[in-house]
Design an enzyme around this catalytic site. Structure first.
Site, PDB file in Angstrom:
ATOM      1  N   HIS A 170      -8.146 -15.976  -7.570  1.00 26.19           N
ATOM      2  CA  HIS A 170      -6.749 -15.534  -7.689  1.00 26.19           C
ATOM      3  C   HIS A 170      -6.660 -14.151  -8.353  1.00 26.19           C
ATOM      4  O   HIS A 170      -5.637 -13.805  -8.926  1.00 26.19           O
ATOM      5  CB  HIS A 170      -5.903 -16.525  -8.507  1.00 26.19           C
ATOM      6  CG  HIS A 170      -6.104 -17.955  -8.129  1.00 26.19           C
ATOM      7  ND1 HIS A 170      -5.287 -18.616  -7.246  1.00 26.19           N
ATOM      8  CD2 HIS A 170      -7.060 -18.859  -8.487  1.00 26.19           C
ATOM      9  CE1 HIS A 170      -5.713 -19.869  -7.089  1.00 26.19           C
ATOM     10  NE2 HIS A 170      -6.802 -20.036  -7.829  1.00 26.19           N
ATOM     11  N   LYS A 297      -6.847  13.720 -10.311  1.00 24.28           N
ATOM     12  CA  LYS A 297      -7.082  12.653  -9.354  1.00 24.28           C
ATOM     13  C   LYS A 297      -8.419  12.744  -8.630  1.00 24.28           C
ATOM     14  O   LYS A 297      -8.903  13.816  -8.308  1.00 24.28           O
ATOM     15  CB  LYS A 297      -5.988  12.688  -8.281  1.00 24.28           C
ATOM     16  CG  LYS A 297      -4.684  12.204  -8.802  1.00 24.28           C
ATOM     17  CD  LYS A 297      -4.620  10.706  -8.845  1.00 24.28           C
ATOM     18  CE  LYS A 297      -3.303  10.291  -8.215  1.00 24.28           C
ATOM     19  NZ  LYS A 297      -3.309   8.946  -7.769  1.00 24.28           N
ATOM     20  N   GLU A 304      -9.932   3.565   1.508  1.00 22.84           N
ATOM     21  CA  GLU A 304      -8.588   3.217   1.994  1.00 22.84           C
ATOM     22  C   GLU A 304      -8.531   3.271   3.517  1.00 22.84           C
ATOM     23  O   GLU A 304      -7.907   2.432   4.167  1.00 22.84           O
ATOM     24  CB  GLU A 304      -7.561   4.177   1.399  1.00 22.84           C
ATOM     25  CG  GLU A 304      -7.393   4.005  -0.105  1.00 22.84           C
ATOM     26  CD  GLU A 304      -6.638   5.175  -0.731  1.00 22.84           C
ATOM     27  OE1 GLU A 304      -5.420   5.244  -0.538  1.00 22.84           O
ATOM     28  OE2 GLU A 304      -7.268   6.016  -1.387  1.00 22.84           O
TER      29      GLU A 304
END
Ligand code: ARG
Length: 472
Positions: A170, A297, A304
């Site tokens: 989970h 960043k 992705e």
């Protein structure tokens, strides 16, 4: 320029050179455009030529065409293959597809004998044969790609057989595992993916050639000969099925979709692991991108995109399933729509497998971050409960309950289980002894998971060696 609905002028030369007998004029420009597949089926060129060569040789061996004609056909086809390889073959939309482009060029090169090649054959069995050959090659390429990805994962698993990290259910901290064990889970998935492609390959490896348009042919052909010349295990058994079956493409797309889902799940984990809260791995500059506005960043774009591209592959499978679902036997032109989804899937999967392999080789795990994460979430609670069962003989259900109360204590004190003092634990279960501390540490926990397929570092080392044997 002709408008799209205008037809070609009335003249025999404008009618199709292959079926011009029945046709007085050529197609409307829009008809030509919707009908043509050459824009994409030129990717079948090598398979089309191989099929034609096998067919011509068989026709000569069976005495259906002369040896002389067969020789000219072979030479002409070889020349066409060279022209295509060199990039100076002119693919023409008015010739509709790869089959007619090759045959028309053959006629230019060798004249009359070219017209004998299509004896005892139709484009229907021809395209089914070409496409099976292509999918077979694609499967072999993907198999090699997936093996390379497995090899990269196994290598990292070997290097990190005892690097501990939290295992999750989970996405909640569950029990400690090793990073190597986690990576080997994907080695199993990609192994099954390869198995699915292998199964699909074995089923598709039958040769439709000689089924002709749909009913077979009256010529005394030798289908065994063409099947074996093209590396098929046998000829297909039913001509109607052979020209209208596309389940080989659907199986390929199904296997590809499942593989894409595995790649996507792995990519998702890389994305998570690269986030600041997790911080489990680092990707180098080679596999990240910067932001045009936020100088700090480093985004895991490749991961992705691997995750995202599963959508295309699943879409391709759905698209072809829907295209096929209402088609009566035998061939319908709808089936021409089978190729683009398969080509796109092959490109996508090859790209995503290569990107995933690159990332696995590139990534560096941050051991200290992974270990720190195991210090939260009372991760060895199951070990505590197991100790109560093993040493005190408590039924597991009762041990679970006792452990729950001890976890609550640790929560109240905001400390780890192994930081609780013995007296506090004895307040919950008086029979607990200091030996309990042996099982509360993370390293002890993973080392104890020695059951077959478990996460103990020695297991992981053995499993990695076994995976090399099984998969590489
Ligand atoms: N380009 C066609 C396809 O890909 C080849 C078969 C055409 N057959 C036909 N009967 N029109 O399906």
């Amino acid at each position: 320029m002709r408008s799209m609905t205008e037809t070609r002028p009335d003249s025999p030369s404008a009618a199709n050179q292959l079926w011009g007998g029945r046709f007085a004029r050529g197609p409307a420009a829009i008809m030509e455009r919707i009908n043509a597949s050459i824009g994409f089926d030129q990717r079948l060129a090598a398979q089309d030529i191989a099929g034609s060569k096998a067919h011509a040789a068989m026709l000569a061996d069976c005495g259906i065409i002369s040896r002389d004609d067969a020789g000219k056909i072979q030479e002409g086809l070889d020349r066409i293959a060279e022209e295509i390889a060199r990039g100076d073959f002119e693919f023409k939309t008015e010739l509709e597809d790869i089959h007619m482009n090759v045959e028309a060029r053959l006629a230019e090169l060798i004249g009359e004998p070219a017209g004998r090649l299509h004896t005892a054959r139709s484009r229907n069995d021809q395209v089914a044969t070409d496409f099976r050959l292509w999918v077979r090659d694609a499967i072999d390429r993907l198999d090699a790609g997936l093996a390379g990805l497995q090899e990269a994962l196994i290598q990292q698993a070997e290097a990190h057989a005892d690097t501990v990290m939290p295992g999750y259910t989970h996405l909640q901290t569950a029990q400690p595992v090793t990073f190597g064990h986690h990576l080997l889970a994907y080695v199993e998935m990609f192994g099954r993916d390869r198995g699915r492609f292998r199964d699909a390959r074995a089923r598709l490896n039958e040769c439709p050639l000689g089924s002709a348009a749909l009913a077979g042919t009256s010529f005394p052909i030798d289908r065994e000969a063409t099947a074996s010349a093209l590396g098929f295990d046998r000829p297909t058994a039913n001509s109607l099925d052979a020209v209208s079956d596309r389940d080989f493409a659907l199986e390929y797309l199904s296997a590809a979709s499942i593989a894409a889902v595995h790649l996507s799940r792995f990519a998702e984990e890389i994305v998570l692991w690269c986030t600041d809260p997790f911080g489990f791995v680092r990707l180098s500059d080679a596999f990240t991108t910067g932001s045009s506005i936020m100088p700090q960043k480093k985004n895991p774009d490749a991961a992705e995109l691997v995750r995202a591209k599963a959508g295309r592959v699943i879409g391709a499978l759905n698209g072809l399933l829907v295209t096929m679902k209402g088609l009566p036997l035998a061939y319908s032109k709808d089936m021409q729509e089978d190729k683009e989804p398969v080509f796109e899937t092959d490109d996508t999967l090859a790209l995503t497998i290569a990107a995933a392999t690159g990332m696995v080789r590139d990534l560096s795990p941050r051991r200290e971050r992974m270990r720190a994460a195991t210090e939260r979430g009372f991760i060895t609670a199951t070990d505590l409960a197991d100790w109560l069962v093993r040493v005190l003989g408590l039924p597991f259900r009762q041990a679970h309950h006792v452990t729950g109360r001890i976890v609550r204590l640790a929560e109240e004190k905001d400390c780890r289980l192994d930081q609780l003092d013995l007296e506090a634990m004895r307040g919950v279960e008086p029979r607990i002894t200091a030996a309990i501390f042996d099982v509360l540490g993370v390293d002890a926990s993973v080392a104890s998971r020695t059951s077959l397929g478990g996460t103990a570092p020695d297991n992981v080392r053995r499993a990695a060696a076994a995976a090399r044997e099984r998969f590489l």
